[in-house]
Write an enzyme that holds these catalytic residues in place. Structure first.
Site, PDB file in Angstrom:
ATOM      1  CD  GLU A 257     116.662  39.273  -7.647  1.00  0.00           C
ATOM      2  OE1 GLU A 257     117.295  38.928  -6.622  1.00  0.00           O
ATOM      3  OE2 GLU A 257     116.205  38.480  -8.462  1.00  0.00           O
ATOM      4  CB  CYS A 291     116.400  35.575  -5.602  1.00  0.00           C
ATOM      5  SG  CYS A 291     117.635  35.348  -6.885  1.00  0.00           S
TER       6      CYS A 291
END
Length: 490
Positions: A257, A291
């Protein structure tokens, strides 16, 4: 030995190897430094493991796996469920440690600890159901798929969510029967220690979850070690590419990720009274260091001026202060290095033609604070058009219509999340389906729930965490087939 060290020793008397791995040594060269970004004052330092200690830690983890893999789901759940309860019970001290080390506002920090508790509880309750054998229906005989753990999994995790990032690998992968060795970010060593201590207190056997204070070079050796069976990382694209390459070279399963530059699409029928507060939250939560934060605000021309004016007013109202103070609405960035990097990105963007509609400078006060910033007039040749801005900087783009909005949203190297804002929900769903990301949200940015898979595509990585999919990442899916009275080949 200071009081903090005494407390650690008391917890770990039943696990001497863990104590050895994370022994605090004053007066030596340190690589794990805890510094308060609110005032820049160094809080504590921790020694890097020796290669001998690292090898011993992996050996212990591999030994632990041989027994842990044979535990029933109920036996595993007793420990993971207790860890969930301890997270809830210790929310205040855990949250304060997080705020001290990386500057997250205390209310957000408490929320992260509570969410981490829910993740652990979710997998303690549901793992057996998720990994139950699945009956198949071949044309002859009978068959099923069964799930079994792989072994020692290596996790590399970032500083922006010091407990959540750990919980979302510990909950599923430990309940699946794997064990974990984890390299946390260098600026949150006390959070890393606290999470490991919590699992020990919950009754985890030695080696089930091991915090590693190691260098990047040592991390490469961990990936290479044949006792490591999988790698999961949350971090930058560069870090992900490096670790994924290493894992691939060793033919090991990995999940990555790697951040994002999420589009926040505002169509002409959006309700701005609803949309603007979400825009502020989506960009400024965790001081923008998320993020899947809203980073590229793509607004149709008919609403662009109004949206910009209201967004600017809302950001100007944020007040910097001590993140331990409930009244603070703008916390510091996680570190001085993070602030300097973001200031450099903004300067390059402006030098290449972008305009500052708001902010752009550090705040004149102690600590690593940056003004809420809005950049406009960003052209495709500007580095800002492609880069991820990890902090309180919003990029705003004007488009003519829905098609242009979707095209611009998709013109990105990232594909983690995104959102669309409009009153016509059918239209919102249509737009959501057209945007190339791992996650899309309509009139909200409720990024993460324990029940829902989290992850992206493109440079945002691969694999999924959380939900049913999150526990499937590091298990062997074995086909077992039986065909009665089947004749042997001639």
């Amino acid at each position: 030995m200071d009081e903090n060290a005494h407390q650690q020793l008391n917890v770990c008397e039943r696990a001497p190897l863990v104590w050895l791995v994370r022994r605090h040594v004053k007066g030596h060269a340190m690589t794990y430094q805890s510094t308060n970004p609110f005032n820049g004052i160094a809080v504590d330092s921790f020694s890097q493991m020796t290669d001998k200690q690292l090898d011993a830690a992996i050996t212990t983890a591999a030994t632990c796996f041989e027994s842990w893999r044979n535990k029933s789901y109920a036996e595993r759940a007793a420990i993971i469920g207790k860890a969930a309860g301890l997270l809830h019970a210790k929310v205040e001290p855990l949250a304060r440690t997080m705020t001290l080390e990386m500057g997250k506002r205390i209310g957000e920090a408490r929320g992260e600890v509570e969410f981490s508790s829910r993740i652990m509880a979710y997998y303690a309750k549901n793992a057996e159901r998720f990994l139950a054998p699945v009956e198949l229906h071949p044309t002859a005989g009978e068959a099923h798929m069964e799930s079994s753990p792989l072994g020692v999994i290596f996790g590399v995790e970032p500083w922006n969510f010091p407990y959540y990032q750990l919980a979302r690998i510990a909950g599923p992968h430990l309940m699946a029967g794997n064990v974990l060795v984890v390299k946390h970010a260098g600026i949150v060593p006390q959070c890393a220690i606290a999470f490991e201590k919590l699992l020990i207190e919950a009754g985890a056997p030695v080696g089930l979850y091991t915090n590693l204070f190691i260098s990047h070079e040592q991390a490469n050796r961990v990936v290479d070690d044949p006792r490591i069976k999988g790698v999961c990382l949350t971090g930058s694209v560069a870090a992900g590419a490096s670790i994924a390459e290493r894992a691939g070279r060793n033919l090991k399963i990995s999940s990555m990720e790697l951040g994002g530059s999420d589009a926040f699409i505002v169509l002409e029928d959006a309700d701005l009274d609803h949309t603007i507060p979400w825009a502020v939250w989506g960009r400024m939560y965790n001081t923008g260091q998320t993020c899947c934060a809203a980073k590229r605000f793509i607004v149709v021309e008919s609403l662009a001026d109004t949206f910009l004016a209201r967004f600017k007013t809302a950001l100007e109202a944020l007040q910097p202060g001590d993140p331990m103070d409930e009244a603070t609405t703008l916390g510091p960035m996680s570190s001085e290095a993070a602030l300097l990097q973001l200031l450099k990105q903004v300067k390059v963007a402006v030098d290449k033609g972008a305009k500052l509609a708001l902010g752009g400078k550090r705040i004149d006060r102690a600590g690593s604070y940056m003004e809420p910033t809005i950049l406009t007039d960003i052209k495709p040749g500007n580095p800002a058009f492609r880069d991820e801005f990890f902090g309180p900087v919003a990029l705003m783009f004007r488009v003519k219509n829905e098609d242009e909005a979707v095209a611009l949203a998709n013109d990105s190297d990232f594909g983690l999340g995104g959102s669309v804002w409009c009153k016509d929900i059918a239209r919102g769903k249509r737009v959501a389906s057209r945007v190339e990301t791992g996650m899309m949200f309509i009139n909200n940015i409720d990024w993460s729930d324990a029940e829902l898979p989290f992850g992206g595509i493109k440079n945002s990585g691969y694999g999924r965490e959380l939900g049913d999919m999150g526990i499937q990442q590091f298990v062997n899916k074995k086909l077992v087939r039986y065909v009665p009275a089947m004749k042997a080949p001639a």
